[in-house]
Design an enzyme around this catalytic site. Structure first.
Site, short mmCIF file in Angstrom:
data_model
loop_
_atom_site.label_atom_id
_atom_site.label_comp_id
_atom_site.label_asym_id
_atom_site.label_seq_id
_atom_site.Cartn_x
_atom_site.Cartn_y
_atom_site.Cartn_z
N LYS A 245 -17.96 13.85 -3.98
CA LYS A 245 -17.92 12.45 -3.62
C LYS A 245 -19.07 12.33 -2.75
CE LYS A 245 -14.91 8.98 -1.00
NZ LYS A 245 -13.79 8.70 -0.47
N GLU A 333 3.79 6.55 0.30
CA GLU A 333 4.39 5.52 1.12
C GLU A 333 6.23 5.74 1.32
OE1 GLU A 333 0.58 3.92 0.06
OE2 GLU A 333 2.06 4.52 -1.06
N ARG A 361 4.80 -0.96 -0.75
CA ARG A 361 5.17 0.02 -1.56
C ARG A 361 6.57 0.78 -1.28
NH1 ARG A 361 0.02 3.15 -3.67
NH2 ARG A 361 0.60 2.15 -5.71
#
Length: 590
Positions: A245, A333, A361
């Site tokens: 990344k 979640e 969610r």
């Protein structure tokens, strides 16, 4: 930008020779850095998939072949190569292109992906549809990060795909980090795969995927070769690639958390742009984080939970200070909410910190696992209200409406940092049911916020200012703007202001007083009007036979796109000028 200048769409990219593509990668990486350094946005994720982006569009026949990015903040290179290079400077700007894939924006954006872990289910649905429509050879590709693939929904998609003959390719972009470092047993497994020390059985092969890798995701010739091979392999496939990344910008590689979305920086050195040294009030998230540590040091039963956002929510402070009582559960979640419920059954006091948009969610878990059982979970909803340039997928404008209808649930919105501290303190003293505390992105209004704790009685509001004609009822941080506006009005003595604080339970005693003493009410909230705070005041008036007119200021029945928070508040009529105008017009009517 000798080669990139020639590319508007993937068909132009495919005209190049393979040995020219590494130069395209260098130019594309530089293009992203140059623009994001000035315009801001997500940086590290897109830099990490530059080679992959080029390889996918070179080998596959997009947009006929379907390509879904999960999550969408790694899709900047994709946008630049699919017709949006010349307008990429408008990325995340008001009226410009979205920072995430958006089906309205381009035929190359096959699925909107602002939240994570949806791509496998989406491409599987597309692949099944292609087969039913007589096109079984169309390719369907999902690019999924290692943090996203650990989510429950991603596994649901893998589980289903493995028993189909759907023509899908899952590219697992393994860089060991989402926004914060990836967590969990699957991360450990993938690390062992990279080291060559994983157990003999491959988890993806066990799920009936044709697995290949891991390979270097920055080796363009190797990527091209492997993608070309996989094109002719039928059924579900998974390609495991290893990337870095922030690849290509040293600072972004060295500090991947900060450079996920770094703000403005020097495009050559990567140095972050220094911000003015002027003293500013703290961010609400930091008040939450520091207060939680302060409370946890005194109350051994307090624990903190976050689904993959320890830095963004500032739960990182507890993770650093008392690590055995802070839990980053990854992009999960639903699990976060039910984990908190389980802890609450055993006498722990869980502070479950979730962005408002992400709590959507876990809606069933809030109802079924928490509220139905009256478990005293403390939900701290960060990024409530309009959040700015991340746009429609991230605005936290529905929480009041979707939580208000749930029995046994307290809903509170602090007007300032001290109220946030005090409700956190009050909640951990002991509740007989759950509470949701919603607060916005950004800074508060109080410099000296580390005040001594005071208990807030459940369901009690605050009269900020008496009036004679109009009562303005505000909820949360926007009340500070209301207070300022009223003070500036020439007829301010006619305006009363009430910081209602609790959306549920309402302060019925105060409301009876307001309806009896004022001839007009205005409610103000940074959430949707339908089913929101103002709606609850209208319900109260109706239930108690009050005929006083109630004006509801909030967000109309539509999705709000991206722009700065100030710009978006102006669009929805929640900026200072709009509120002032409405109050003045109402005064003139009386």
């Amino acid at each position: 930008m000798k080669l990139l200048d020639k590319i508007q769409f993937p068909k132009d990219l495919r005209q190049l020779k393979k040995d020219e593509l590494p130069q395209v990668a260098n130019e594309l990486r530089k293009f992203i850095i140059d623009i994001v350094s000035v315009k801001e946005g997500h940086l590290g994720a897109s830099l990490g998939v530059v080679e992959l982006t080029i390889a996918l569009h070179y080998i596959f026949n997009t947009p006929k072949d379907k390509l879904v990015w999960d999550v969408g903040h790694q899709a900047y290179g994709h946008k630049i190569l699919t017709g949006r290079k010349d307008i990429f400077t408008t990325n995340r700007q008001l009226g410009g292109i979205s920072g995430f894939p958006n089906r309205k924006e381009s035929e190359y954006d096959d699925f909107g992906t602002g939240h994570s872990s949806t791509a496998i289910s989406a491409v599987l649905g597309m692949a099944i549809a292609s087969k039913l429509k007589g096109n079984p050879h169309r390719n369907h590709i999902a690019v999924v990060g290692d943090a996203s693939i650990a989510s429950g929904m991603a596994f649901e998609g893998l589980n289903h795909a493995g028993v189909t003959d759907a023509n899908i390719l899952v590219v697992l972009n393994d860089n060991a980090i989402g926004i914060d470092p990836s967590v969990g047993a699957l991360k450990k497994y993938l690390t062992n795969v990279k080291k060559g020390t994983a157990k003999d059985e491959n988890i993806f092969e066990c799920l009936n995927f044709d697995y290949s890798g891991p390979i270097d995701g920055h080796d363009l010739p190797l990527l091209l070769q492997e993608l070309e091979r996989l094109k002719s392999v039928s059924g579900p496939k998974l390609l495991h690639i290893i990337t870095t990344k922030g690849k290509g910008l040293q600072k972004a590689e060295e500090n991947q958390v900060v450079y996920h979305a770094p703000g403005r920086f020097d495009r050559l050195t990567g140095e972050l742009q220094k911000k003015p040294d002027s003293e500013l009030p703290p961010k609400y998230q930091d008040v939450f984080g520091h207060t939680l540590v302060e409370l946890a040091r005194k109350n051994k039963n307090i624990v903190g939970i976050t689904p993959a956002m320890p830095t963004g929510s500032s739960l990182k402070f507890l993770m650093d200070g008392i690590p055995d009582r802070a839990f980053d559960v990854g992009i999960a979640e639903q699990h976060a909410v039910t984990l908190a419920a389980g802890m609450a059954t055993q006498g722990l006091i869980p502070f479950c910190n979730v962005y408002s948009t992400f709590l959507q969610r876990a809606y069933d878990q809030i109802i079924h696992d928490v509220a139905l059982q009256k478990l005293p979970v403390i939900f701290c909803l960060d990024r409530a209200g309009l959040v700015g340039q991340d746009g429609a997928t991230h605005h936290g404008v529905f929480d009041i409406a979707y939580l208000r209808c749930i029995p046994n649930l307290i809903i509170f919105a602090p007007m300032n940092e001290c109220e946030l501290r005090n409700i956190m303190y009050s909640a951990q003293l002991g509740l007989d049911r759950p509470i949701a505390i919603r607060y916005p992105r950004g800074r508060g209004v109080t410099m000296d916020w580390r005040t001594s704790f005071q208990k807030i009685e459940i369901g009690i509001s605050e009269e900020v200012k008496k009036g004679t004609k109009i009562a303005v009822l505000s909820i949360g941080h926007i009340g500070n703007l209301v207070k300022k506006i009223i003070a500036e009005l020439p007829d301010s003595e006619k305006i009363g202001h009430y910081n209602m604080r609790f959306i549920k339970p309402m302060d019925t005693k105060q409301l009876h007083h307001i309806f009896t003493h004022y001839s007009r009410l205005i409610t103000i909230e940074d959430g949707c009007k339908i089913g929101g705070f103002g709606s609850s005041i209208v319900d109260f008036a109706n239930d108690n036979d009050y005929s006083t007119k109630v004006d509801i200021l909030g967000i109309d029945d539509r999705f709000i796109e991206h722009g700065t928070i100030d710009q978006l508040q102006g669009i929805v009529g929640l900026d200072g000028a709009s509120i002032k105008r409405h109050i003045n017009e109402t005064l003139n009517e009386l």
